[in-house]
Structure formats: C-alpha cells, structure tokens
Design an enzyme around this catalytic site. Structure first.
Site, PDB file in Angstrom:
ATOM      1  CE  LYS A  22      -3.823  -0.445   2.389  1.00 49.68           C
ATOM      2  NZ  LYS A  22      -4.366  -0.778   3.718  1.00 49.68           N
ATOM      3  NE  ARG A  91      -6.642   2.981   4.757  1.00 43.35           N
ATOM      4  CZ  ARG A  91      -7.038   4.210   4.440  1.00 43.35           C
ATOM      5  NH1 ARG A  91      -6.156   5.202   4.384  1.00 43.35           N
ATOM      6  NH2 ARG A  91      -8.319   4.457   4.219  1.00 43.35           N
ATOM      7  N   GLY A 100      -6.032 -10.630   9.336  1.00 37.53           N
ATOM      8  CA  GLY A 100      -5.670 -10.675  10.751  1.00 37.53           C
ATOM      9  C   GLY A 100      -4.824  -9.509  11.184  1.00 37.53           C
ATOM     10  CG  MET A 102      -4.679  -2.815  14.117  1.00 41.12           C
ATOM     11  SD  MET A 102      -3.746  -1.472  14.822  1.00 41.12           S
ATOM     12  CE  MET A 102      -3.836  -0.295  13.478  1.00 41.12           C
ATOM     13  NE  ARG A 334      -7.436  -3.170  -5.064  1.00 44.25           N
ATOM     14  CZ  ARG A 334      -7.984  -3.483  -3.907  1.00 44.25           C
ATOM     15  NH1 ARG A 334      -7.250  -3.910  -2.905  1.00 44.25           N
ATOM     16  NH2 ARG A 334      -9.283  -3.367  -3.730  1.00 44.25           N
ATOM     17  CG  HIS A 452     -14.261 -45.698 -20.472  1.00 42.99           C
ATOM     18  ND1 HIS A 452     -15.581 -45.444 -20.760  1.00 42.99           N
ATOM     19  CD2 HIS A 452     -13.686 -46.038 -21.645  1.00 42.99           C
ATOM     20  CE1 HIS A 452     -15.792 -45.634 -22.050  1.00 42.99           C
ATOM     21  NE2 HIS A 452     -14.653 -46.005 -22.604  1.00 42.99           N
ATOM     22  CB  SER A 761       3.586 -40.707 -29.003  1.00 33.82           C
ATOM     23  OG  SER A 761       2.597 -39.896 -28.429  1.00 33.82           O
ATOM     24  CB  CYS A 828      -0.372 -38.494 -27.180  1.00 29.37           C
ATOM     25  SG  CYS A 828      -0.064 -40.246 -26.921  1.00 29.37           S
ATOM     26  CE1 TYR A 848       2.743 -35.370 -30.741  1.00 37.58           C
ATOM     27  CE2 TYR A 848       4.824 -35.382 -31.925  1.00 37.58           C
ATOM     28  CZ  TYR A 848       3.693 -36.048 -31.462  1.00 37.58           C
ATOM     29  OH  TYR A 848       3.542 -37.381 -31.720  1.00 37.58           O
TER      30      TYR A 848
END
Lengths: 881, 881
Positions: A22, A91, A100, A102, A334, A452, A761, A828, A848
């Site tokens: 912040k 802040r 949690g 402050m 932001r 399956h 493959s 594959c 690939y």
C-alpha cells in the site's frame, strides 16, 4: 532520507519490501503527480526493529514527530491543536496483504479540544462529532479489541432516550455520546482514551507492529510460505472527507470494464459518503458515468488519471478516490481483478494500443481462463439459488441439463425421441460409447479423473462428473439414492462439470464463444511457443474440432474407438471367437473395409497435416459382453455354441487387464489385426492423396512396446504390409513407424528403441499407472485420502509427476534423441493439455504435446507462456552468470 | 617345429586353438609320459590356409610326409610297404566339437599289398582283411558319402553265397570281398579306391578340411556362436588293435564313480574288441574291476595312470584305452560327466585330498545340481516306461503321487482320512492355503511360473505344475479332461515338478538327502560369498527349514499368510466389513492376539537372527469370499445384512487389484491395521527376548512405498506405536523400519526414501510386473509366445531382467546407499534364488538375497561362485590395466 520513515514523495513501487504494498503504491502515485493526500510511511525496518526490541525507540518517535511536523507544514494544519487541526488515518501495509493484521484507524488527531475546532472550521458540529465518535470506536476496536456493538448499542440507546435521530443532535447531546463512549472505552481497555494526539499515534503504530504476530497472520503466513521476518509498514496519511459537503463523495473505479473488457471507465460513485458507505451497501451508489454530468471537471480529471495510470502500470487499474469539497484525491490504485473474458479482451486491446508487447500480452492470460471461456457455465444467481444434491469430481467442464437415463441404450433411445439426457452410471465402458456421445452430460458414481468416463467425456468436450459417491446407483432398478432422496429415470437434473455438483431441475446457463481476439492471441502464442500442439481425436467431427481450435495435427487417433458400431463390434467379436483361420480372415476382411473408410474420412479432414494413428491397444475381452445373458445371445447371433463362447470369454478374462494381453502383445499373438490395420491406413492414405492431390505421410504407432525385439518384430510386420500395399498400388508414399512409450522399461531402453523408431509418443496415463503402481480405475479409493493428507501434491493422472514419471520421460526423450537424431518426440497422455505439466515438458527435448481438442487452445497458450518464461530465466541466468 | 603340423610331443592342452580339443589332449597325455600311440596333428592353421586356397600346398604335403617318416622311425613300421606296415587313423578335431564334421577313418595305410603283409605279420588273415574291408567302407562313407548299407549288403550276400560265416573265410573269399568292395567304391565315388597310401592320407585330410564348411556344421556354429574362421585340426595316429589277440581289448574308464562319486575306478572292458564294439552294444563288456584278476599288470598300470591324470587335470577323468597284445595304450582323456551327487562328492573329495582349492571346489558344482539333490525324483526307468498324459510349467521341483482332489476343502478332508492327495485346480487363491499345505503336489491349468500356486508351492517345497493347459478342469463337476481321457476325484496320478509332466498311476521315486559333504561345501561357500542369503518364510516350520538349509535370517515374512486360519479369517472379514470404530477395534483386538502368538512362535525359532516382517500387503478384498453364496453365508455368520455385505464387497472389488488399494496404501486409508501389527511384533519381540535371554531387533518392512511422504507417514505410525509399546513395557529395544522397493517410482526416488529407511528390500516380482506392465496372473497368455519367438530371452519373473528391472535396482541401490551409508539392501523376490540373477545382483551394492527355504542352498552356492568369478575378473582387469 531515513530508512525508518519515508515521505510519500521519497518512495516508489519497487520498494514494496520496505514500504509494503500500500505504501509503495501511494508513493508511486504521488510521484506520478496524482492528487494523493499527503502522508508518510513507517517502514518494515522500523517494524522489525520493534519486533526484536519490543519498544518504540526514541529515534523512531523523533522521526515520526518530524514527519508529522512536515505534514503540518504541507497541509497548513496543526496536529492536536489550533483552529485547523490535522487529522490522519493509520493503516497497516505489509509486502503481501494478509488477514488478521490490524487494519485502519481513521480521524486520528481528534480529542475533546480539536473536535471543537473541526466543528468550528467546518461549521458542521454533527460532522465533527461523528468523526470523533468513530475514532474512539475504531481505536477501541482495533487497538484494544473492544467489541463495537458496545458502542453501537450505547449510541442507539442515547438516540432512543433523546427521542430524536443523531442528525438532530446538539452539542450537549454529542457531549453525552462522547462521555458514554469514553466510559465504555475505559471499562474495556483498562485505560482512558488518550487525549494526547501523539499518544494516539504511537499507540496505534505499536498496535500495527504487534498485529504482525497475531495468530491469524501467523497461520496465513505458514500456509502461503510468507517469511516470518518481513514485518509490516504503517501508512500515516492526511484525512480527506467524502462526507464533508454536497460536492464531496467517494468512488471505486476500474479503468476498463472488468466484466467484458470494454475500454471505458467502469465503477460507482456515492456523493456525501466515505468509502465504508459504499462497502456497507447501506446506500446505492450511482454509475461512474453520472459524474460526467454532476462533476464534469472531476470526471475529466479521472479520465486523464486513468490513462496516466494505465500508461504507467501497463494494465487495467482498480482505483479508489475521494472528492472533498470539489477536490479529487486518489487513495489507492492496483491491477484490477477481471473475468476471464475481460482479461483476454483487455490484454489484447492493450497490445493493440501498443501499450504492451506480444509476450506481455501472453503472460497476462491465465491458462484456466481459456477453459472457462470455452465451456458454458451456469449463471451465478442460479447457482446461488440452488443447493447441490451431490458432488463428485469435476472431470470435464461445462454445464448441462437433461433427463436421467441409466444405460447407454436408453440414452440412445431417448435422444432418438428428441429428449436431452444425462447418462448416470456406476462406471462406463467402451460399449457405452454411443450412449455417451448422445448424452448432454455423464455422471459416474465410481472412477477418478482419468476413468474411462472422464477421459472419453473430455475427449468429446462433454460435461462430466465422476466418482460421485454421494449417489448410490442401482443400474438394474434404475434408481440412484442420495442423502435425502432418490433419482429415477426421466428425472430432470443439472450437472456442473466445473464444480462437480449435481442439482435438481434445470438451471439456466451462460454460453461463451471463443472470440476472434482469443484466436488472434493464440496465433501469436504459436509464434512464441517451442512445443507444438496436436489434438487427440479420431472421428471427423473431433478432428475438425481440433484443427479449428488450432491443433497442428493429430497426436493420437485411437483405432479401437472405431470398433463400437454394432456391425463392427459383431465382426470384432467374430474375430475374437474365431475357431479357424477362415473365420479370422472373413471377420478381418469386413473390419478392414470399415476401417479403411474411417481412415479416408479422417484424412479427408486432416489432409496432409501430421496424424499419428495408434494400432489396436485394448485387451480383446473388452470387446466381449461381460453379462452371461448377452454372451449367450452373441453365441446365437454368430452361430456358435454358447458353452464354447462362454469358455473363450472366460479364457480371455484377465485378473489385471491393464497388465495383460494388449498393445503390441496383440501383434505378437495375433499379427493379422495389425496387418489389417496397416493395410487400411495405407490404402486410405493413397486414396485420399490421389483424390485431394496432396501427399499424406501416415504415422503408424505401435502401442506399449517394452522390448527391442518386439518393437523390431512389430515394425517389420508394418513395413512388410505397407510395402506390399504400395507395390500393389504401384505408388510410392512415405510413412513413419513409431511407438508409444507407456511402460517404465521402454523408458529405460529408449536408446535402443529409438534406433528402430521414427517417433516416440509418451502415453503418460499408462506410464503413470505403472510408475506408481496405481490403477486409474481403482485409485479413486485412496487418491482422495492421499491428497487430503498431503501425501501427494496432485493427482498424478491430472498433473504430471515430474519427480518420478517426469524423470523417466526425461531419460527416455534425451536418450532417444541422442540415439536417433531424426526422432520426433511427443506426449499424448492426459497431461499433454495441463499447464504445470506442459511447463515441465517444455524443458525436455520434446517436440509436441497432444490433448483433447477442447484443451488445445489452453495448451497453445501454456506452450507459449512456458517458453517465454524459460527464455527469460535463461536470460536471467545468463546475465547473472 | 612348424606351425602347420605338430608331433604329439610338441603340443599341449593349452593349444586347443591350433590343435583342436582332441589333438591338444593327445599331446598333453604324451607329455605326461602316458602310453599314447604315436602320431601328429595337422593344425587348424593348415586348415584355414586350405579353406582360403582350396588346395593342399606342397609345403604342407611335404611336412605331412616328413611327419609320416618320423612316425615310421618311432614305430619301426613302414607306411604302404614292407613286412610291418604302418596303419594310422585320421580324425577331425576342432577347438569345439561339433556335429556334421567328418569323423574317423581307421586302418589307413592298407592296400592290396600291405594287407598281405599285415596278415603275414599277425598270422591272422581274417584280422587283416577285416581291417582292409573296413577301411574301404569307411573311406567310401566318410570321404565320398557312399551309404555303408551297399557294402554291408554285398558282404552279407557273399557270406550267403559262400555258405559259411566270415570267420571261416579263406584268402580267396576275402579277395572276392575286396573286389566287390572296390566295385561298389568305384561305382559310387567315380574313382578307384586309392592304392597309394599317401593318396589315401591326403584325400582324407582334404575331406576333413572340407567338412568344416558342410551345412550341419555351419548351422551348429551359428546356433552356438562359434566363429566361422576357426577351422579344424586333423589327428593322424598309429593304429593299435584291441581285437588283435586274446590279450587285447578295449575299455572305457572313469577315474571315480560318476554315479555316486566313490573314489574307485569305474568302467568297462571288452577283450578282443575295438572301441566300436563297446559302443554298438553287440557284446556285453565286463566291469573294469575284473581286469584286476585277468590282466593284473594292466590294471595296476591303469590305476597309476588314473592317479596321474587326476593329479594333472585336477578332476575325475573319462578315459578310453586299448590293450594290444598285452600292451596298454591310452587313446583319450577328458573330464568325465557325472550325476549331481557324484559331482558334489568328487569335488569335495578332491578338495579333501588337497588336489583342488576351496574356490576350485566351489566352481566345480553347478547351481542346478543342488536343486536336483534336494528333491526326490522319479526313477529313470519308471519315466522311460510311462507316457505323460499332460505337460505344464515345472513350477516347483520334486516328484509326488496321490489321489486327485479338486478343492482345498476336499484336500483337507481326504488327508484327515489318511489319504495322499494331489490338488488339481484352474488356479489357487490365498483361501486355498490350508488345502495346499496338506497336498503332495499341486497342479493348476492356468497361471505362470510366478502365479499364486507356483510361489506358494515353491515356498513350501511342494512339487507343483502350473499352466497345464492340456488339462481342462471343471472344478464344479470335479473332472479334468485331457486329450484321450478324463481324470476324476480319487484317481491316482504322479506329478513331476522338475519336468512339468503328469502321469497316470504311481511312479516309483528316488529320494536324495542333502549330504554332509554338501553342507560342508556350502559352509565354505559362505566364506567366499559377498552376498548373504536369507529365507522367505513365516511359519515356524519354514523358518526352521530355512535355517537348517543355512539361511542367515529371514528376508521376508509375509504377515498376510498368517490370516487364513478360519477364526482369523472371520475376524479379518469382520474388520473389513466393520460399520464403526468399535467393530474395527474388536476385530483388531482378536487378530492382534493371534498375530502376537505367531510372532512369538517365529522368534522362538529365529531367535536373534535378523528377520524382516512385512506389514499387510494384499488388497482387502482378497480376504472376502468371491462367491455370492459364500458372501451371504458370511453376512449371516457375522450378523450383518446380506445386501450391505454384498455392496461392501462390490465396493472393494478392483479392476486391476495389482495396482489398487494395497501395501502402504492400506496404512494411509486404515492405519489401525499396521498399528496393530507393529504392536504385535514389538510385544512378541519383548516377550521372546526376555524368555530366551537374547536381544531381538525386529525389522519392520512397509510394502509398496512410492512417495517420500507416504514413507514418512507410515514410518511415523510405526515409530509412534513401537515407542508406546516399549514405554508401556518399560524396556528399551532396537528396531529397524525399512521399505520394500516394488514400483519404479520408488527406484527413481530411492535417495530420498533412503533417508527415512533403515533398509530396502527389492520385491522383484512386483517391480518386474510394473516395469514391463506384465501381470503375473495373466502373462501366461503371451509369455510362451514371446519366448518361442525369441522376443524375450527368459521369463523375467524367473530370471531377472538385468537390462530393465536390473537398471532400476542398480539405480536405487546405488543412490540409496549414497544417501544413507547405514542402509541395508536386500532382494527378496523370486529371482533372489536364481543363479543368473544372483550373478548380476552380486555386482550391485546389495547386501543379501532372500528366497524360498528350499532354494537357500543353491543361492549360497551361487553367491560364492558369483563372487569368486567377479574377483577373478577384477584381478584379470587389474592385471591387464
């Protein structure tokens, strides 16, 4: 500049470590010249010092006082005194925001004296005392954990006693309120509310520091691997008041539409209000566009700031602002959260606007978004209004509604009558394929993410929920019981394949279409990717789907999926139950004709793109009915003795079919099948090549090889057959023969196998089954427990196990390529479309990946992201070498 | 000395490459001073030259003639002339003996002239012409491939024509014979029988050289990997005649008894005969001992030669000799073939006689011999007189006869009535254990060498034949059909577990006992072995057996084998079907009491030897009956609803049980079972340690781990439980926790697993299943075809697959020991007792192998052999480095 405190003008966004998120952001906006209320940040270094020494050092206290004095000079206000008192907010703000901690105290600087000065200065008694009341309440709540209901009750009681609302309170009334508040404060805090404004400030700062170590924050840090010693910063900022006057107000704004991505300001504004009033929902804010008429100068200024912020942050911003008495103040900016659709649109538009590069655009899109964009979903409000009756594993995304059927046959019959059906079974088998194809969704009570049903449904892009143990399905009685009721045939239900939930009745859906922008983006992705993407498909419909979605070819066409049309299934059964070579030849002749037709249909769509066709893989008994009655009927149909057929079926049955007579083993025991398939493939390739004037290069894949000898034998069988077909046709055509690497032994001997293969493959499903010793069909009994107890990081059938299976793939791909430089290597299995798996595969010598057509777009994106990230890491490593 | 020819006195046994086996041996005996008929060898170098140039060079011809002249001088005979003609034999002799090579020509040197000189010199016309007749016949047969039946028929015709037998032939008769023989020779050979004796010799030598390349020899060389370019030698040796006179004869002798190993001459002698006469069996020879009375000087000389040969060759010799007119000639010596029993006895005796060293003794014993010695076998003549009705895989050696039963229950009932039974089933399951224990032998029609029946039978040392597909077993009808008949309950059959054959009726057996000599040898083996040997056993009987056989501990005690007594099985079923924690606790309490008793019994026998106890491994459904009726009955017994029990059984059933909920996965899902087992183990160890005043160190083994997390979790479970037991008993006792390495993933992550383990034990059965993707229960459908087609070198469940599975074991053992120096590593799968596998395992960082008690002696031998061979290779490598 000290390292303990920073004026906003001294920091920037890169100092998150020291200033917190912040604080860094407030500094950045200040430096951008945006109207940010002045203030300063107490750094995380000061916090860490406090956490060690348990005391605010004099040095820090002096710095804070100096900073306040500077603030007094900048704002021309005085802290705790004078006619124009300085009020501030306090802040927390750590590097990573966490629950949690402050949070916020507003209006700090008010006491019994300054409240009167504020009342006088603003000529608004009510405003001043409301501020004071809130301070005491927030200070009590945040620092001393006093339940605010004590304050609220007291305030309501006083309103009742007075007989008129707070808006009509006079000074005496307010003094009563404050006196009562102070009593509550003192009784609960064990000390008086501090009238010294520096005491207020230092107590608040100390409270923020201490809150770093409260229980919730600690647990959160452990869960998210946030280091314990970061500490938090504290932001102290001059108050501005949106509730100050009629020309005051507060707003939240996105620089673009976060729902659909349109490039226009989007947000809300509430006049005469503070941020909390928007959040609480007590009053309904106006669309931001209304400001254009109400406060044109402010609107104009906001538009300019939006452009400035987007230019600076190179992304859509989510900003908070306050207008105090006609003057704009920016409180927060932001990167804005957005829907998948908006994310894609915004990234693409920013790229088109030349604000970001191609790679930046690609990195803005998260893989999961694509899946979301491509499937229909239930409308959010529908989901909110309905309670799921059961929940299973979300095997294939999408949303669908229909009437329940319990068998594949019923599914077929009902859809022929124009009904929409959901197929609900304990599990599915290859016999159910036709019924699955026509169903809107598939639910199974057993089985895991790679059962399956799950695999087939994902392949078809059909919504599917598996392992839905909440449903107790009795397929014979056609009823499924669940906690609280029962589902019968014909009941209407809705299935959410994204969440795994089942609902009664029909829920409304929201269908999304893949946009042109996404297509453009994916084309750009292909330029940046190293891995190519293919699709796993065998039907013309699925192949077309894969190509439309951008697949560069087919990585896995499963020929056994072609055997389930009734006439073919019958021929296949005749083959399996044949008593002599004539019967085998007859059955194969018929099947070959059918398969050749299939392959022609396939090549008609695929054309000369690469396409890997896997020869028959499953155990033969999968083609026989499991039911005794059906077996008897089959025997009658094909004119065989029922007892003999039953004997053969029993002889074929296997204790562990996954480890039985399947894959290349079929070619060893019954070579005619592969011979027939290779003939069909080659003849189809010749026919389509001629017809379309193209040159098809068939890729023939031998499944499940584990020894060099069986690979050599199966390859020879294929080569002999192909040679004969080509000679008969008097034509020459290249073809490739490769193997699916599916068992650990194949990985170990990959160098030797590679010498006899044009391509590898990896079948990661089977490889994962064998590496772990997990059956895909049975692992659902223990995998959930493993995941719950963190004994496995993921379901290895969904996310590649890089440590075990990945090591084998790496070994095999590396050794295979070393032994045969021409070797093409692909993956594959199911994980070929999964983001984390692709990231890993992209680091290996693999060419690939191949996945279900519906996952192709996502895979294309991830291949690009993986490669972009890999290169930037390489660059980083190189730079730091 | 030329390299083309060698006199016998110039060669030695190390020149086999150049002189061939036979020639080298004749040289060696000559140099030993034994009475070898003089001669010379034409070397393989000459042969190779001939095979290149296709002509006998003048140089070679001259050398041969020179050698003949030397021989003439040595023998005081003349070749082809004179009153005392030199006759010789010509024999081939390659480095490796092989079929198809030209063999032997005797009596070379006879022609129309010399035959008369021989007749005159010996005063034996018949002898001389018989020799000549044989020469023409052999020369025709061997050199020109003339069928000897032509000669024999002509000879018989002449005898008939003459009207009196050959013994009564006069010179005119013999001249008729020779004339007829020459006609036959010329007609078939296309040339006259050579009268020039050097022509005879050179033609014979050339024929030997040519025979190197005949078809049978070529095929044989290919099959046995014998190099094509070795060539053969030719041995030319002066003839001696055992058929010369009454004090002539021929004999074959072993220097020790080759049947039982006794250290006394053993063999046969036939007077007035040549070697062929013994081989043909036309006359019955006398025992060699008879010579002591008949020809005492010769017997004495043979005894001395036997000693000399054994001293020289350091092994029992098989010799051939001829006595010519009272003078002894040695024709051949070689290491004698012998029975396993004789082999062991002879090796041991030679060691005791200090003729060979410990390692030499060990290397003399072949692993297979031990197995043979330890099991009864059918008598050879019984086997010769019976035809097998069926043949299966020889799963567990031995021989047994009994009456057929078709169920384990029937086996139990029948044996309680005093019957001996053979259990015949399609396959066996853990439920059948009791019935298997009481059976003489087990036959299954399905399943492979590592099916349940095979593994259990080998473990028990029970004779077993599996995968006997010739039998079609109908367990319900209690009949097994085979080609030609049917077997019914009660039928008496005999089972040969060594050959896999089944016979009708009862065949007589010959039981052998492990001898004291073998025990001594194995103790010496243990000194030379690097790998230790443990036994796989859990019952006191089997553990005792393992220890008696020399196991140094137990490598695998399978706790699930302890669950099949009726009361325990019932409790186990109650546990599996429990509806709540109370039912679980009750069942576990009962089982724990029983298990504790088991473990006490175990430790009572094992004492403080190391013993690895594996926690429960199989899937739970293996404990439930598979039959619906039995399930119903079970439900009634344990007071549960039949439908609920059926549902649970169905939910537990698995598609691929091998890959399902078993091993450590049980501990993840139902930790109470392991907890109970660890309590039982620790309490038993404490009790027996106290009772026997020893210190037991339990080794607790977690099966099937595949992830570091599950190992850590299961270990913690064991440690927590053990700690509590020790605390409750207020005692301290060391214990070890390790894991069975059974899946490829465990091998890959072995370094990480090792950090949490005291020991590894490789379960090669499961590891092989997963590495190949072969189910032990199903692979019998294709493994035989794989072996037939040479797609696999061995059944990998019997002989470790060193290339695939072995690579994983090597990786895991090496990385495991590197990560944890204290790690003990063993192999407890089936291959832990198999010779080739142990040879490989001995090269890895492994500490012990463990196998069925019955295989322990063989394993001890192989461990020693492997290490001796490895060290000698190391030495060799070192010497040559």
């Amino acid at each position: 500049m000290s390292e303990l405190t920073y004026a906003f003008s001294e920091g920037n966004k890169d100092l998150r470590e020291v200033l917190g998120g912040k604080g860094a952001n407030l500094c950045e906006m200040t430096n951008l010249g945006l109207p940010v209320p002045q203030g300063f940040v107490i750094s995380t270094i000061a916090c860490r010092q406090y956490l060690t020494e348990n005391i605010l050092t004099d040095h820090l206290i002096n710095e804070i006082k100096n900073r306040v004095q500077t603030l007094e000079a900048q704002t021309e206000k005085t802290f705790g005194t004078g006619t124009n008192p300085l009020l501030v907010s306090v802040r927390s703000g750590a590097k990573f925001s966490m629950p949690g901690m402050m949070d916020t105290i507003l209006n700090l600087g008010l006491n019994d004296d300054t409240v009167q000065a504020v009342a006088a200065k603003t000529q608004n008694l009510n405003f001043a005392y409301q501020c004071y009341r809130r301070l005491i309440q927030m200070f009590g709540d945040v620092v001393f954990e006093i339940d605010i209901k004590h304050f609220n009750q007291a305030f309501e009681t006083l309103e009742t006693e007075k007989g008129y609302p707070a808006a009509d309170f006079q000074k005496a009334d307010w003094l009563d309120v404050i006196a009562r508040y102070k009593e509550i404060f003192a009784a609960n805090a064990g000390q008086d509310f501090p009238q010294n404004v520096y005491d207020q400030m230092l107590i608040a700062v100390e409270a923020v520091f201490k809150s770093w170590n409260n229980d919730r924050a600690k647990v959160y840090r452990q869960l998210h691997n946030i280091p314990e010693d970061l500490g938090t910063a504290v932001n102290i900022q001059r108050m501005v008041f949106g509730n100050y006057s009629e020309t005051s107000g507060t707003g939240v704004m996105f620089t673009r539409n976060p729902v659909n991505g349109t490039a226009a300001l989007f947000g809300e504004y509430l006049s005469k209000a503070q941020g909390e009033d928007i959040v609480s929902g007590a009053r309904t804010p106006d669309p931001i566009a209304d400001l254009e008429a109400k406060l044109p100068a402010i609107y104009q200024q906001l538009t300019e700031i939006a452009t400035k912020l987007e230019n600076h942050y190179k992304d859509m911003q989510d900003v908070e602002f306050t207008v105090e008495d006609g003057k704009l103040f920016m409180l927060q900016t932001r990167n804005g959260k957005r829907t998948p659709k908006a994310a894609v649109t915004i990234a693409y538009d920013l790229f088109q606007e030349k604000r970001i590069s191609e790679t930046e655009m690609i990195l803005r899109i998260e893989p999961g978004m694509i899946d979301h964009l491509l499937h229909p979903n239930f409308q959010e409000d529908e989901l909110a209004n309905h309670t799921a009756i059961a929940k299973g594993l979300p095997a294939s995304p999408g949303a669908a509604a229909g009437q329940i059927v319990f068998t594949a046959e019923d599914a077929k019959a009902a859809t022929q009558n124009g009904k929409k059906v959901i197929l609900l079974r304990n599990e599915t088998s290859p016999e159910d394929i036709v019924g699955m194809t026509v169903s809107e969704a598939i639910i199974t009570s057993h089985g895991g993410m790679t059962s399956h049903a799950a695999v087939v449904a994902r392949g078809m892009g059909t919504c599917c929920v598996v392992g839905c143990q909440d449903l107790h399905v009795d397929e014979d009685q056609k009823v499924a019981k669940y906690n609280g009721g029962a589902l019968y045939e014909g009941d209407l239900i809705s299935v959410d394949g994204t969440s795994g939930k089942i609902y009664l009745g029909q829920l409304a859906t929201t269908a999304e279409e893949i946009s042109e922008k996404l297509n453009d983006i994916l084309d750009i992705c292909d330029k940046h990717a190293r891995l190519m993407v293919r699709g796993n498909a065998e039907t013309p419909k699925d192949i077309r789907e894969a190509i439309t979605k951008g697949a560069q070819g087919i990585g896995l066409a499963r020929t056994e999926h072609m055997f389930f049309k009734p006439a073919r299934l019958k021929a296949m059964r005749q083959l399996i139950l044949a008593d002599n070579d004539d019967e085998i030849t007859d059955a194969l002749r018929f099947i070959k004709g059918e398969q050749k037709g299939d392959f022609e249909d396939m090549y008609d769509v695929l054309l000369d793109r690469p396409g890997t066709i896997r020869l028959l893989d499953p155990p033969l008994h999968e083609f026989l009915p499991s039911d005794k009655g059906e077996l008897k009927q089959l025997a009658a149909e094909i004119g065989k003795d029922a007892a003999t057929v039953a004997d053969k079926a029993r002889a074929l049955a296997e204790v562990n079919p996954m480890l039985g007579l399947r894959g290349v083993r079929l070619a060893v025991v019954l070579p005619q099948i592969y011979q027939m398939q290779v003939e069909a493939i080659m003849e189809a390739a010749i026919a389509v090549s001629k017809r379309k004037h193209i040159t098809i290069t068939p890729e023939i894949m031998i499944p499940l090889t584990g020894t060099v000898e069986e690979m050599a034998m199966a390859k020879q069988l294929c080569v002999d057959t192909a040679t004969k077909v080509l000679a008969d046709a008097n034509i020459s055509l290249n073809y490739e023969i490769g193997t699916m690497i599916e068992n650990p032994r194949a990985c170990i001997i990959a160098d030797a196998l590679a010498k006899d293969a044009d391509f590898f493959s990896f079948g990661t499903n089977d490889l994962t089954q064998l590496t772990y010793g997990y059956s895909r069909d049975d692992a659902h009994k223990f995998l959930p427990t493993y995941l719950d107890k963190h004994l496995l990081p993921h379901d290895p059938f969904q996310v590649l196990d890089t440590q075990g299976v990945g090591t084998l793939i790496k070994m095999a791909a590396t050794n295979g390529k070393a032994a045969n430089k021409q070797l093409k290597v692909g993956v594959c299995g199911e994980v070929g479309g999964e983001p984390r798996s692709i990231r890993f595969l992209n680091t290996l010598p693999i060419d690939y990946v191949s996945c279900s057509p519906y996952r192709v777009p996502q895979a294309r994106l991830i291949c690009a992201i993986s490669e972009i990230e890999r290169q930037s890491q390489d660059t980083y490593a190189h730079t730091n070498a």
